[in-house]
Motif scaffolding. Structure first.
Motif, PDB file in Angstrom:
ATOM      1  N   HIS A 174      -1.568  -5.754  -4.517  1.00 18.58           N
ATOM      2  CA  HIS A 174      -2.063  -5.383  -3.187  1.00 18.58           C
ATOM      3  C   HIS A 174      -3.453  -6.010  -2.948  1.00 18.58           C
ATOM      4  N   SER A 175      -4.311  -5.980  -3.958  1.00 16.36           N
ATOM      5  CA  SER A 175      -5.667  -6.521  -3.780  1.00 16.36           C
ATOM      6  C   SER A 175      -5.644  -8.043  -3.615  1.00 16.36           C
TER       7      SER A 175
ATOM      8  N   PHE B 286       2.491   1.697  -3.274  1.00 16.06           N
ATOM      9  CA  PHE B 286       1.494   2.259  -4.189  1.00 16.06           C
ATOM     10  C   PHE B 286       1.384   3.777  -3.980  1.00 16.06           C
ATOM     11  N   TYR B 287       1.338   4.190  -2.727  1.00  5.88           N
ATOM     12  CA  TYR B 287       1.178   5.610  -2.400  1.00  5.88           C
ATOM     13  C   TYR B 287       2.378   6.431  -2.897  1.00  5.88           C
TER      14      TYR B 287
ATOM     15  N   MET C 194      -1.675  -2.081  -7.661  1.00  4.94           N
ATOM     16  CA  MET C 194      -3.003  -2.175  -7.055  1.00  4.94           C
ATOM     17  C   MET C 194      -3.514  -3.623  -7.073  1.00  4.94           C
TER      18      MET C 194
ATOM     19  N   ARG D 211     -12.695  -0.169  -2.968  1.00  6.53           N
ATOM     20  CA  ARG D 211     -11.778   0.411  -3.959  1.00  6.53           C
ATOM     21  C   ARG D 211     -11.381  -0.614  -5.028  1.00  6.53           C
TER      22      ARG D 211
ATOM     23  N   HIS E 272      -9.196   4.664   3.672  1.00 10.88           N
ATOM     24  CA  HIS E 272      -8.428   3.419   3.544  1.00 10.88           C
ATOM     25  C   HIS E 272      -6.947   3.692   3.834  1.00 10.88           C
TER      26      HIS E 272
ATOM     27  N   GLY F 273      -4.848  -8.772  -0.311  1.00 10.10           N
ATOM     28  CA  GLY F 273      -6.061  -8.451   0.464  1.00 10.10           C
ATOM     29  C   GLY F 273      -7.049  -9.606   0.494  1.00 10.10           C
TER      30      GLY F 273
ATOM     31  N   GLY G  16       0.836  -1.207   0.000  1.00 15.69           N
ATOM     32  CA  GLY G  16       0.000   0.000   0.000  1.00 15.69           C
ATOM     33  C   GLY G  16       0.866   1.250   0.000  1.00 15.69           C
TER      34      GLY G  16
ATOM     35  N   GLY H 110     -11.116  -1.418   1.358  1.00 14.31           N
ATOM     36  CA  GLY H 110     -10.242  -1.982   0.314  1.00 14.31           C
ATOM     37  C   GLY H 110     -11.069  -2.707  -0.746  1.00 14.31           C
TER      38      GLY H 110
HETATM   39  C1  HEM Z   1      -4.964  -4.423   6.653  1.00 13.43           C
HETATM   40  C2  HEM Z   1      -5.300  -4.256   5.470  1.00 13.43           C
HETATM   41  C3  HEM Z   1      -4.837  -3.175   4.500  1.00 13.43           C
HETATM   42  C4  HEM Z   1      -3.874  -2.184   4.594  1.00 13.43           C
HETATM   43  C5  HEM Z   1      -2.936  -1.920   5.759  1.00 13.43           C
HETATM   44  C6  HEM Z   1      -3.921  -1.441   3.337  1.00 13.43           C
HETATM   45  C7  HEM Z   1      -3.128  -0.337   3.024  1.00 13.43           C
HETATM   46  C8  HEM Z   1      -3.252   0.434   1.882  1.00 13.43           C
HETATM   47  C9  HEM Z   1      -2.538   1.668   1.609  1.00 13.43           C
HETATM   48  C10 HEM Z   1      -1.531   2.328   2.569  1.00 13.43           C
HETATM   49  C11 HEM Z   1      -2.929   2.106   0.358  1.00 13.43           C
HETATM   50  C12 HEM Z   1      -2.449   3.369  -0.379  1.00 13.43           C
HETATM   51  C13 HEM Z   1      -3.577   4.386  -0.329  1.00 13.43           C
HETATM   52  C14 HEM Z   1      -3.440   5.547  -1.257  1.00 13.43           C
HETATM   53  O1  HEM Z   1      -2.524   5.603  -2.060  1.00 13.43           O
HETATM   54  O2  HEM Z   1      -4.304   6.448  -1.176  1.00 13.43           O
HETATM   55  C15 HEM Z   1      -3.891   1.160  -0.152  1.00 13.43           C
HETATM   56  C16 HEM Z   1      -4.539   1.263  -1.387  1.00 13.43           C
HETATM   57  C17 HEM Z   1      -5.393   0.316  -1.901  1.00 13.43           C
HETATM   58  N1  HEM Z   1      -5.863  -0.821  -1.269  1.00 13.43           N
HETATM   59 FE1  HEM Z   1      -5.353  -1.411   0.599  1.00 13.43          FE
HETATM   60  N2  HEM Z   1      -4.860  -2.010   2.502  1.00 13.43           N
HETATM   61  C18 HEM Z   1      -5.434  -3.068   3.184  1.00 13.43           C
HETATM   62  C19 HEM Z   1      -6.410  -3.929   2.719  1.00 13.43           C
HETATM   63  C20 HEM Z   1      -6.906  -3.949   1.424  1.00 13.43           C
HETATM   64  C21 HEM Z   1      -7.815  -4.945   0.889  1.00 13.43           C
HETATM   65  C22 HEM Z   1      -8.381  -6.135   1.692  1.00 13.43           C
HETATM   66  C23 HEM Z   1      -8.049  -4.612  -0.411  1.00 13.43           C
HETATM   67  C24 HEM Z   1      -8.905  -5.315  -1.440  1.00 13.43           C
HETATM   68  C25 HEM Z   1      -9.032  -6.575  -1.571  1.00 13.43           C
HETATM   69  C26 HEM Z   1      -7.315  -3.391  -0.694  1.00 13.43           C
HETATM   70  C27 HEM Z   1      -7.328  -2.697  -1.903  1.00 13.43           C
HETATM   71  C28 HEM Z   1      -6.694  -1.505  -2.143  1.00 13.43           C
HETATM   72  C29 HEM Z   1      -6.793  -0.761  -3.399  1.00 13.43           C
HETATM   73  C30 HEM Z   1      -7.624  -1.156  -4.623  1.00 13.43           C
HETATM   74  C31 HEM Z   1      -5.985   0.377  -3.253  1.00 13.43           C
HETATM   75  C32 HEM Z   1      -5.721   1.479  -4.308  1.00 13.43           C
HETATM   76  C33 HEM Z   1      -6.830   2.469  -4.292  1.00 13.43           C
HETATM   77  C34 HEM Z   1      -6.725   3.493  -3.191  1.00 13.43           C
HETATM   78  O3  HEM Z   1      -5.897   4.422  -3.292  1.00 13.43           O
HETATM   79  O4  HEM Z   1      -7.479   3.387  -2.216  1.00 13.43           O
HETATM   80  N3  HEM Z   1      -6.621  -3.023   0.450  1.00 13.43           N
HETATM   81  N4  HEM Z   1      -4.068   0.152   0.792  1.00 13.43           N
END
Ligand code: HEM
Ligand code: HEM
Length: 239
Positions: A55-56, A36-37, A52, A136, A190, A59, A33, A133
């Motif tokens: 990461h998914s 990605f950021y 992405m 998204r 998120h 997830g 994540g 998540g």
């Molecule tokens: C403990 C669980 C999780 C942590 C610590 C985490 C952490 C993060 C972080 C730090 C970002 C970057 C946000 C940004 O750039 O604005 C991110 C983005 C993303 N995450 Fe996660 N995530 C988790 C669970 C999940 C799960 C379960 C999914 C889906 C199955 C998911 C899907 C996504 C997607 C699609 C993005 C890119 C879109 C966005 O910017 O929101 N994440 N996540």
């Protein structure tokens, strides 16, 4: 049930394996994540969709591990039940009672009111981030469970809902804009949720290790971290 599950120590082999899996998956999610950021500064701007997607997928693996933990927590063997790992009102009283006096500090180490509280808040934050998540993953990648609904909603009337149609620009512009407006704040919470989880995981892991190293030798708390990480076989002192 394996022999090890009934062996000495508070954590069954299955719980230890799940702890390792859940901890590794959460830390991998936090890592991917953050990559990605910071993708642009890291020179990975073009890999947005790949990052992405990776990461998914991690997830989804976490969703499976958490589902297994839920099953153990509600239907598993007595020591694996959530009533032994998470917090409740009676634990808050113990938490404050335990705060008086230095010697009391270690009395509750491991399955202590404080460690139960942190585990409970950690699980709640993880549930929250799984929810945001998945939303998204649905709005950005059209992945299940929400992706098919999003595709159906934004594909232009008369077109068959598909990723190809959306990529070809065959979308209902008003609806696509609505989805965009909806997903932005979801992405923001998120991100903040992810940072909070990383913070809590660090507090939890360092708390477990510091307790292990600093507990007086005569206290039953000693050995919990080793028991969780390596099981009863490799601990120097059985409980
Ligand atoms: C403990 C669980 C999780 C942590 C610590 C985490 C952490 C993060 C972080 C730090 C970002 C970057 C946000 C940004 O750039 O604005 C991110 C983005 C993303 N995450 Fe996660 N995530 C988790 C669970 C999940 C799960 C379960 C999914 C889906 C199955 C998911 C899907 C996504 C997607 C699609 C993005 C890119 C879109 C966005 O910017 O929101 N994440 N996540
Ligand atoms: C050196 C690293 C770590 C050690 C020594 C450690 C140790 C422990 C111990 C001893 C417990 C049991 C507490 C109790 O008896 O109630 C526990 C529970 C837990 N730990 Fe860790 N931990 C570590 C890293 C992590 C990391 C990185 C995460 C990721 C978020 C994590 C997530 C959890 C969770 C969610 C629980 C509740 C377990 C349950 O479902 O019953 N741990 N840990």
């Amino acid at each position: 049930m394996s022999a090890d599950q009934g062996a000495a120590g508070p954590y069954s082999r299955r719980l230890r394996q799940l702890h390792l899996a859940i901890a590794t998956l959460i830390m991998s999610l936090a890592f991917t994540g953050l990559v990605f950021y910071f993708r642009k500064s890291l020179g990975l701007g073009d890999a947005k969709i790949t990052l992405m997607t990776i990461h998914s997928f991690i997830g989804y693996a976490l969703v499976a591990a958490i589902a297994w933990r839920l099953w153990l927590g509600f239907r598993g063997r007595e020591p694996d039940r959530f009533s032994h790992a998470l917090t409740g009102p009676q634990n808050f009283q113990k938490l404050f009672a335990g705060a008086q006096g230095r010697r009391h500090r270690f009395r509750f180490a491991g399955r202590s009111p404080l460690s139960r509280l942190i585990a409970t808040v950690l699980y709640a934050a993880v549930f929250f981030n799984i929810g945001t998540g998945l939303i998204r993953a649905g709005t950005d990648l059209y992945f299940p469970p929400f992706g098919p609904f999003v595709l159906h909603y934004i594909t232009a009337p008369g077109e068959t809902p598909s990723v190809a149609a959306v990529k070809a620009g065959k979308v209902d512009k008003v609806r696509a804009e609505q989805i965009k407006e909806f997903k932005l704040p979801v992405g923001k919470v998120h991100l903040y949720g992810g940072l909070f989880i990383l913070f809590l995981a660090t507090v939890h892991a360092s708390g477990a290790l510091v307790t292990e190293w600093s507990a007086p030798a005569d206290k039953a708390a000693r050995g919990r971290a080793r028991l969780m990480l390596f099981g009863p076989g490799k601990t120097r002192r059985p409980l």
